[in-house]
Design an enzyme around this catalytic site. Structure first.
Site, PDB file in Angstrom:
ATOM      1  CG  ASP A 177       2.125  -3.964  10.753  1.00  0.00           C
ATOM      2  OD1 ASP A 177       1.233  -3.718   9.991  1.00  0.00           O
ATOM      3  OD2 ASP A 177       3.113  -4.741  10.324  1.00  0.00           O
ATOM      4  CG  HIS A 178      -0.923   0.938   7.997  1.00  0.00           C
ATOM      5  ND1 HIS A 178       0.011   0.484   7.441  1.00  0.00           N
ATOM      6  CD2 HIS A 178      -2.103   1.030   7.129  1.00  0.00           C
ATOM      7  CE1 HIS A 178      -0.101   0.154   6.183  1.00  0.00           C
ATOM      8  NE2 HIS A 178      -1.528   0.579   5.976  1.00  0.00           N
ATOM      9  CG  HIS A 240       1.728  -4.154   6.432  1.00  0.00           C
ATOM     10  ND1 HIS A 240       1.824  -3.620   7.241  1.00  0.00           N
ATOM     11  CD2 HIS A 240       1.903  -3.359   5.254  1.00  0.00           C
ATOM     12  CE1 HIS A 240       2.167  -2.460   7.061  1.00  0.00           C
ATOM     13  NE2 HIS A 240       2.373  -2.455   5.967  1.00  0.00           N
TER      14      HIS A 240
HETATM   15  C1  BG6 Z   1       2.719   0.311   3.229  1.00  0.00           C
HETATM   16  C2  BG6 Z   1       3.571  -0.002   2.361  1.00  0.00           C
HETATM   17  O1  BG6 Z   1       3.208  -0.039   4.610  1.00  0.00           O
HETATM   18  O2  BG6 Z   1       1.234  -0.145   3.156  1.00  0.00           O
HETATM   19  C3  BG6 Z   1       2.926   0.485   0.794  1.00  0.00           C
HETATM   20  O3  BG6 Z   1       4.739   0.810   2.226  1.00  0.00           O
HETATM   21  C4  BG6 Z   1       1.589  -0.102   0.852  1.00  0.00           C
HETATM   22  O4  BG6 Z   1       3.657   0.248  -0.136  1.00  0.00           O
HETATM   23  C5  BG6 Z   1       0.779   0.268   1.986  1.00  0.00           C
HETATM   24  O5  BG6 Z   1       1.047   0.748  -0.491  1.00  0.00           O
HETATM   25  C6  BG6 Z   1      -0.568  -0.656   1.718  1.00  0.00           C
HETATM   26  O6  BG6 Z   1      -1.424  -0.393   2.863  1.00  0.00           O
HETATM   27  P1  BG6 Z   1      -3.056  -0.253   2.693  1.00  0.00           P
HETATM   28  O7  BG6 Z   1      -3.565   0.156   4.066  1.00  0.00           O
HETATM   29  O8  BG6 Z   1      -3.323   0.628   1.604  1.00  0.00           O
HETATM   30  O9  BG6 Z   1      -3.311  -1.512   2.523  1.00  0.00           O
END
Ligand code: BG6
Length: 489
Positions: A177-178, A240
């Site tokens: 989960d980045h 997230h």
């Molecule tokens: C991803 C989603 O997990 O997270 C995308 O699939 C989204 O739709 C993205 O744009 C948002 O990540 P960040 O790091 O740009 O907030």
């Protein structure tokens, strides 16, 4: 050195994620001395690329890094390409031979990291074949990093998990989960558990509500085909948003080990108030963007996008009120909000403290504001505390002021990228910032109820203009509790 050694095998090596995130992250680790020379990367995908083509692509992906002391050819020489058909068992033998060869050449101690960065419908077959062909058995460690989406509901996530578990044990599996790799998301625990100032107030006695917003300016762009089957609830909330919520709401773990932290996060997810389908409208608001002006440009509605059903019922925005029914949080609403094509790209957490029982400085002219602790996750990284103090004038009146810490200005160049930290953690065997199956399961079970309720009723879409803050109902959701979204910027 203590730096990790491994052969990293990336399935989906020609894909967008590998290009945008993985190669640059591996490069940054290399540049920052976080990777020993004992590493090799094998790119695996269907296309019949050669090593040279692959290395050129890798070098392209790091084009914008300008580090005079780093030899990019030397870096790229660690990369190898292996054309591959997931169904063809002979290809697994070839891959095994290549891994062994590189393991010998780079002295990686038999350590293997498999990274699944491709369409999830292949995960099961791939995992099963890796095992049956003997690739998961080695003298060193074997780990699996797996990208989202992890299923599209509880049932599919469970099936996927069961398949993967046939080949890998839970402690070998690193589910990405980045958001958990973001510096300020990791900082939530430090802010909470390293300060005497906040923890005593961190409960329903002193906090009136908590707001978590993750807004994006971009629309769905080229991902319509995936996104139209997912929507913001499954794409952002299930993972997230609920992860950030768990970190904000959890009890202090007895130790900073992955097991203890996870245990506390799981308890939060278990305490989330479960909704019935007929209650969903009281707690959740969904939205879909209409056309609108963004940065002086008129952009089309979601339904006009590539790969999107012209009558799509898919949510590109979600706002919700979540209740955590435990001793610490009973009665405190947690409002979450996420959407595409909103006013700005920003992720922020606002903790709003209750007002004093009697405030001597309350007057209409210089209105005293509630105390807020704001955690800026992105694009700015930092924290801001909103307090009241005397205004430099002739009256003894109070005025809101802010105390800020800005992580960007402090250390901008060195803040690691989410994927960079996560890869490094995985190679070191630290699973703290990955999601355990229990968390995935509970999140899906919670989200499924909402998704089911929504699928039964056609929404009145589109209902917010591109470039706005989402539909009006999202404001009403808070207003009816006597609150409003803090637009703290
Ligand atoms: C991803 C989603 O997990 O997270 C995308 O699939 C989204 O739709 C993205 O744009 C948002 O990540 P960040 O790091 O740009 O907030």
């Amino acid at each position: 050195t203590n730096n990790p050694k491994a052969v990293i095998v990336i399935f989906g090596a020609t894909g967008d994620l590998a290009n945008r995130k993985l190669y640059p992250s591996i490069y940054r680790l290399y540049r920052n001395g976080k990777l020993s020379d004992n590493f090799a990367v094998i790119g695996v995908a269907r296309r019949p690329w050669t090593n040279d083509v692959f290395r050129d692509k890798v070098k392209e992906s790091i084009d914008n890094f300008d580090d005079p002391h780093i030899d990019k050819d030397e870096f790229a020489s660690h990369f190898h390409y292996n054309p591959f058909d997931i169904q063809d068992l002979e290809h697994y033998q070839e891959l095994e031979a290549l891994i062994k060869e590189l393991d010998g050449k780079h002295e990686t101690d038999g350590n293997r990291l498999f990274y699944f960065s491709m369409a999830p419908n292949f995960f099961g077959t791939l995992a099963a074949n890796l095992k049956s062909e003997g690739l998961t058995t080695t003298q060193g460690w074997t780990r699996l990093v797996i990208e989202k989406p992890f299923g599209h509901d509880y049932q599919s996530a469970k099936e996927l998990n069961d398949q993967i578990r046939e080949a890998f044990s839970e402690d070998q599996i690193y589910r990405i989960d980045h958001y958990l790799g973001k510096e300020m998301v990791q900082n939530i625990e430090v802010i909470r558990f390293a300060n005497a100032l906040f923890e005593p107030l961190w409960n329903n006695q002193y906090i009136s509500n908590i707001q978590i917003t993750s807004s994006e300016v971009l629309g769905v762009e080229e991902r319509g085909r995936y996104y139209d089957g997912a929507g913001a609830l499954k794409d952002m909330v299930q993972n997230h948003m609920l992860q950030m919520l768990a970190l904000i709401a959890m009890d202090p773990p007895i130790k900073l080990t992955p097991e203890e932290i996870r245990g506390e996060k799981v308890k939060v997810l278990r305490a989330l108030r479960k909704l019935n389908e007929n209650e969903v409208d009281d707690y959740f608001v969904r939205g879909q963007y209409d056309k609108g002006m963004v940065n002086g440009e008129e952009l089309p509605a979601y339904r006009e996008g590539n790969g999107v059903d012209p009558e799509s019922n898919t949510d590109t925005f979600v706002a919700a009120k979540l209740m955590i029914d435990n001793f610490r949080w009973a009665g405190v609403p947690f409002y979450i909000r996420t959407g595409k094509r909103m006013k700005r790209k920003s992720t922020e957490i606002v903790v709003e403290f209750k007002d004093l029982p009697m405030n001597l400085y309350y007057d209409k002219e210089h209105e005293t504001k509630s105390n807020l602790l704001v955690i800026h996750v992105q694009p700015d990284e930092g924290i801001t505390l909103h307090v009241n103090a005397k205004k430099g004038d002739y009256n003894a009146s109070s005025t809101p002021i802010t105390l800020s810490y800005d992580n960007n200005s402090e250390d901008k160049m060195n803040t690691p990228e989410a994927y960079e930290t996560l890869l490094h953690d995985c190679m070191r065997g630290d699973s703290t910032n990955f999601t355990h199956w229990d968390e995935v399961a509970l999140s899906w079970q919670f989200v499924d109820v909402i998704a089911n309720a929504w699928s039964k009723k056609k929404a009145d879409f589109p209902n917010y203009t591109s470039g706005s803050n989402g539909p009006e109902e999202a404001d009403l959701l808070l207003n009816k509790d006597g609150f409003e979204w803090w637009d703290v910027k």
